[in-house]
Design a protein around this motif. Sequence first.
Motif, short mmCIF file in Angstrom:
data_model
loop_
_atom_site.label_atom_id
_atom_site.label_comp_id
_atom_site.label_asym_id
_atom_site.label_seq_id
_atom_site.Cartn_x
_atom_site.Cartn_y
_atom_site.Cartn_z
N GLU A 380 0.82 -1.21 0.00
CA GLU A 380 0.00 0.00 0.00
C GLU A 380 0.85 1.26 0.00
O GLU A 380 0.48 2.27 -0.60
CB GLU A 380 -0.94 -0.03 1.20
N THR A 381 2.01 1.21 0.64
CA THR A 381 2.93 2.36 0.60
C THR A 381 3.44 2.60 -0.82
O THR A 381 3.64 3.75 -1.23
CB THR A 381 4.11 2.12 1.55
N ALA A 382 3.63 1.53 -1.56
CA ALA A 382 4.17 1.66 -2.93
C ALA A 382 3.11 2.14 -3.93
O ALA A 382 3.46 2.77 -4.93
CB ALA A 382 4.74 0.32 -3.39
N MET A 383 1.85 1.85 -3.71
CA MET A 383 0.85 2.05 -4.74
C MET A 383 0.65 3.52 -5.13
O MET A 383 0.47 3.82 -6.32
CB MET A 383 -0.49 1.44 -4.32
N ASP A 384 0.68 4.44 -4.19
CA ASP A 384 0.47 5.85 -4.57
C ASP A 384 1.56 6.38 -5.49
O ASP A 384 1.26 6.95 -6.55
CB ASP A 384 0.35 6.72 -3.31
N PRO A 385 2.86 6.21 -5.16
CA PRO A 385 3.88 6.66 -6.12
C PRO A 385 3.88 5.87 -7.42
O PRO A 385 4.22 6.42 -8.47
CB PRO A 385 5.20 6.48 -5.36
N ILE A 386 3.48 4.61 -7.38
CA ILE A 386 3.38 3.84 -8.62
C ILE A 386 2.34 4.46 -9.54
O ILE A 386 2.57 4.68 -10.73
CB ILE A 386 3.03 2.37 -8.32
N LYS A 387 1.17 4.75 -9.00
CA LYS A 387 0.09 5.32 -9.82
C LYS A 387 0.43 6.73 -10.30
O LYS A 387 0.03 7.13 -11.39
CB LYS A 387 -1.22 5.33 -9.03
N GLU A 388 1.18 7.46 -9.49
CA GLU A 388 1.52 8.83 -9.87
C GLU A 388 2.67 8.91 -10.87
O GLU A 388 2.63 9.73 -11.81
CB GLU A 388 1.89 9.65 -8.62
N HIS A 389 3.67 8.07 -10.71
CA HIS A 389 4.91 8.24 -11.48
C HIS A 389 5.22 7.11 -12.47
O HIS A 389 5.98 7.34 -13.42
CB HIS A 389 6.10 8.38 -10.53
N ILE A 390 4.69 5.92 -12.27
CA ILE A 390 5.08 4.78 -13.09
C ILE A 390 4.03 4.46 -14.15
O ILE A 390 4.34 4.34 -15.34
CB ILE A 390 5.34 3.54 -12.21
N PHE A 391 2.78 4.31 -13.76
CA PHE A 391 1.72 4.04 -14.72
C PHE A 391 1.40 5.30 -15.51
O PHE A 391 1.32 6.39 -14.93
CB PHE A 391 0.46 3.55 -14.01
N PHE A 392 1.21 5.16 -16.82
CA PHE A 392 0.83 6.32 -17.63
C PHE A 392 -0.16 5.92 -18.71
O PHE A 392 -0.17 4.78 -19.18
CB PHE A 392 2.07 6.98 -18.25
N ARG A 393 -0.98 6.88 -19.09
CA ARG A 393 -1.91 6.67 -20.20
C ARG A 393 -1.24 7.14 -21.48
O ARG A 393 -0.84 8.29 -21.59
CB ARG A 393 -3.21 7.44 -19.97
N PRO A 394 -1.11 6.27 -22.48
CA PRO A 394 -0.46 6.68 -23.73
C PRO A 394 -1.43 7.42 -24.64
O PRO A 394 -2.65 7.17 -24.62
CB PRO A 394 -0.04 5.35 -24.34
N MET A 395 -0.88 8.33 -25.43
CA MET A 395 -1.67 9.06 -26.43
C MET A 395 -1.78 8.18 -27.68
O MET A 395 -0.78 7.86 -28.32
CB MET A 395 -1.01 10.39 -26.79
N LEU A 396 -3.00 7.77 -28.04
CA LEU A 396 -3.20 6.80 -29.10
C LEU A 396 -4.41 7.16 -29.95
O LEU A 396 -5.33 7.84 -29.48
CB LEU A 396 -3.42 5.40 -28.50
N CYS A 478 -0.02 10.84 -22.23
CA CYS A 478 -1.00 11.93 -22.22
C CYS A 478 -0.60 12.95 -21.16
O CYS A 478 -0.09 12.59 -20.09
CB CYS A 478 -2.39 11.39 -21.90
N PRO A 479 -0.85 14.25 -21.42
CA PRO A 479 -0.55 15.27 -20.40
C PRO A 479 -1.27 14.98 -19.08
O PRO A 479 -0.71 15.16 -18.01
CB PRO A 479 -1.04 16.56 -21.04
N THR A 480 -2.52 14.53 -19.19
CA THR A 480 -3.29 14.10 -18.03
C THR A 480 -4.02 12.82 -18.42
O THR A 480 -4.39 12.65 -19.58
CB THR A 480 -4.32 15.16 -17.59
N PRO A 481 -4.26 11.93 -17.47
CA PRO A 481 -4.85 10.63 -17.81
C PRO A 481 -6.37 10.64 -17.90
O PRO A 481 -7.01 9.63 -17.67
CB PRO A 481 -4.40 9.75 -16.65
N ASP A 482 -6.96 11.78 -18.28
CA ASP A 482 -8.42 11.85 -18.31
C ASP A 482 -8.93 11.72 -19.74
O ASP A 482 -8.19 11.44 -20.68
CB ASP A 482 -8.92 13.15 -17.66
N GLU A 483 -10.22 11.96 -19.90
CA GLU A 483 -10.87 11.76 -21.20
C GLU A 483 -10.43 12.77 -22.25
O GLU A 483 -10.70 12.61 -23.43
CB GLU A 483 -12.39 11.82 -21.03
#
Length: 627
Positions: A380-396, A478-483
């Motif tokens: 659980e300590t790892a998940m917040d920085p993982i979601k913020e810095h490691i996972f990304f939404r690609p522009m496609l 993507c600049p932001t991971p939203d719609e």
Amino acid sequence: MFLPRRKSTSLILACCIAFSLWYFDFFQPLQTPVLPLPPSQKQQPSASQPDQATVVPLESPPQAPIQESDDTKPAASAVPRESEAVRPKDDGPAQQYPVSSLISLPTGTPAKIPKIQYDFPKEPEGAKTERQKRLAAVKESFEHSWQGYKKHAWLKDELRPIAGGSVSSFGGWGATLVDTLDTLWMMGLKEDFEEAVQAVSKIDFSKCELEELNVFETTIRYLGGFLGAYDISGGKHAILLQKAKEVGNLLYGAFDTPNRMPVTRWKWDAKGYDKVKQEASGSTLIAEIGSLTLEFTRLAQLTGEHKFYDAIQRISNILEENQSKTALPGLWPVLMDAQSIEFRDVGFTLGGMADSTYEYLPKQHMLLGGLTDQYKNMYETAMDPIKEHIFFRPMLPGSPDILISGGARATDYSGRVTRDTKGQHLGCFTGGMVGIGAKIFDRPSEMKTARQLVDGCIWAYNHTQAGIMPEVFHMLACPTPDESCKWDEHAWLQGVANRNNNLNGKTTDEMTIDERGRILAEEWRLPEGFTEIDDHQYILRPEAIESVFILFRLTGDRRYQDAAWDMFRAIEKVTRTEIANAGIKDVTVEKPEKDDRMESFWLAETLKYFYAIFAEPEVLSLDEFVL
């Protein structure tokens, strides 16, 4: 085998000394043996599935009795420390740096971990017929490769699937045979299983064809292979546990250092077990030191020998103590100094060289029956920085709602972080990990994250010429991971041009950026969305299908079965040989050249998950085994 992955997966990696390894692309997958959940642990329905019945775990071999007293018995939520100790057994060669007291396995009544597998309804006859056809096709592929191994490389490490013959990559102890034992049992190939078990007695772990052992690879392929086969076959073959203990005692010598941190690239023969003093490396891959927990813990559970648990628990305690002190707090860097216990490196990823350290956190929690919160807390300590810095939404094109697991570099300890949009096939384990974590740790919002990650890997399979995801690639985030993340062809072409500035030795500097990008994309056969394919290979890896399988079993969404079938057909089409199946050199061509090597995880992991996703739900149930 029934544990991890990833992995992963060549045993012979170059020694990692500098941070330049962050850019090294030949990463290894993690494999996890299939381990039964603690037999006394009742599975409870999760809040999202209130109507599902409690599942009684598959009956497993009893654990050896644990010696304990009232003053050494840890509380359920306690972190095991050296003070909670038992006297070590003298089993094996004398050590230069013996342990005076051992950290014992946590004891008590296992916690109530929620039921996580979807409660599948009865399937329509038409769907059942189609599923069984797919299941038969996967089994035929397995038997084709297994027979090729038996004919051309029996009791050798790996098969050459084009020329015939073998490759000795993992000590010459029959890595493919040992690694595949549990898959043989799972597929109902009992005669082949019994034949392989008989052959195991011929393996002599006192002799090795390598001067230097990779402790991680030896652990996941041999120790995990024996334990997984022993457990899934009901503990009826004592030779499997005997061999597991032989491997465990051998590898225990690598922990004989002043600080009890293992030498992960171990010159075991030179050590002579008890003649040469040794120290852990100042440059150790975090995956290689942090991914020994499951196998050593299970060995301790089955034998009652606490030394195996003590060995890995000391590592876990150090990881926990330093998790919030790194350049990217919450995550461990790719490299650590295991000699002085420092985490100065600034490269972070859940891909190669780090992957299974994170993957094992929720699995170890389940294997220990939730008797300690340590692994839950680290996850659980790892998940917040993982979601913020490691996972990304690609522009496609089409703006699909998917995620890719990338990497990050911390500029310094001031909190500045640069994202690396490098995707890896190895990183596809993250979807399954996040899905399991969402269920067992009651983090329901992260089931969407798990789906996005798995869908990202499926997307990567669907968008190359061979229909297979490349080993390593880059995309634009993507600049932001939203719609609002819309496809921008100009930005893509600019990204291609920035990463590929050379065209057959000719400069493209005088062209416009769009012209340069378009020509380079055509030259390098880049599908829209990829800015670079760093490594074009596919070496029969399991991580993508593993997570597709896990998400199917967690959600019951049958589109994952269809995705798995498309993946299997694409792989089978371009990798099959007259003897078995081979890795390919380039997924960006429709008829790629084959590589004359069949990694052991093709039979042990990849085809296991392709088979399991089309098998009945009780086969490899997520409520009965730690995979």
